[in-house]
Scaffold this active site. Structure first.
Site: not given
Ligand code: IPE
Ligand code: IPE
Ligand code: MG
Length: 244
Positions: A22, A39, A130
């Site tokens: 995250d 990303h 694998l």
């Molecule tokens: C959790 O992060 C999901 C991933 C890292 C893929 P989010 O950014 O979606 O979570 P919230 O919205 O802060 O709970």
């Molecule tokens: C995690 O980073 C990646 C995904 C959930 C796909 P975020 O995109 O949630 O990044 P923040 O939390 O908004 O900074």
């Molecule tokens: Mg996030």
């Protein structure tokens, strides 16, 4: 208390680490960049951390890449994430045998763009040929802990209706075998970069006794040192599992 900066060996070493990747969006916004730039860098971080975990002997690494709730984001952001996943799966397929990785997927692949779904199945096929002692990376895509439990419950109910299972024989171990994580040990350690203290629907069944480690570092800035710190913190925990 200062945390040790090196990984520990032996029983204090987790076999299975899970990471909620995250903070990509905030990392980019802080730099005046579009969220998608975060990303892209986050995908590079994943590569670096996966190799490190393999090198220090972690047998299973489960990473949360896209949740069942992440479809709420803009079409542009979702598209970039799907393109990145596509690119990485192609690359991983080439590298798995050479670099001793296996890949498995957690999540509802049927909800993905068809090309990505097909690529995931191909990656699965390559992986299953694998050796089993290769580090297994579980990629959670279109994954939600509740959805995983529901899909498992539906499959079990279908087996009962078909007469191959009986409702009364269901226990924790049998139910686990219907989950995406079938056959794998629960993660001993869950790491959440990005400064939030929540699971966000990650591994709800498997985390019953996982140790949780959170850090403010945003995922694109996450380093191998942070893995060492998390493992060192884990090694100091007193895991009681309800005992004394
Ligand atoms: C959790 O992060 C999901 C991933 C890292 C893929 P989010 O950014 O979606 O979570 P919230 O919205 O802060 O709970
Ligand atoms: C995690 O980073 C990646 C995904 C959930 C796909 P975020 O995109 O949630 O990044 P923040 O939390 O908004 O900074
Ligand atoms: Mg996030």
């Amino acid at each position: 208390m200062a945390e040790e900066s090196h990984a520990v060996a032996g029983a204090a070493m987790p076999r299975h680490i899970a990471i909620i990747m995250d903070g990509n969006g905030r990392w980019a916004t802080k730099r005046g960049l579009p969220r998608t730039a975060g990303h892209k860098v986050g995908a590079e971080t994943f590569r670096k951390i996966a190799y490190y975990c393999k090198d220090i002997g972690i047998q299973y690494l489960t990473v949360y890449a896209f949740s069942t709730e992440n479809w709420k984001r803009s079409a542009e952001e979702v598209n970039v994430i799907m393109l990145l996943l596509n690119r990485y799966l192609h690359e991983l397929m080439e590298l798995m045998a050479r670099d001793h990785f296996r890949i498995r997927f957690f999540g509802d692949l049927t909800g993905l763009p068809p090309k990505l779904e097909q690529l995931a199945h191909q990656t699965d096929d390559v992986s299953s040929a694998l050796p089993k002692d290769y580090c297994l990376v579980n990629l959670c895509i279109n994954y939600g802990g509740r959805d995983e439990i529901l899909r498992a419950a539906r499959k079990y109910a279908a087996d009962c209706a078909a007469g191959t299972r009986k409702p009364g024989e269901l226990d924790e171990s049998l139910f686990s075998s219907y989950l995406d994580s079938a056959g794998l040990p629960d993660p001993e350690l869950i790491i959440r970069p990005g400064g939030e203290f929540r699971l966000s629907n990650f591994l709800l069944w498997q985390c019953a006794y996982s140790e949780f480690y959170a850090t403010d570092t945003l995922w694109p800035d996450f380093t191998t040192d942070e893995i060492d710190k998390a493992i060192a913190a884990y090694a100091r925990r007193n895991r009681r599992f309800g005992g004394v």
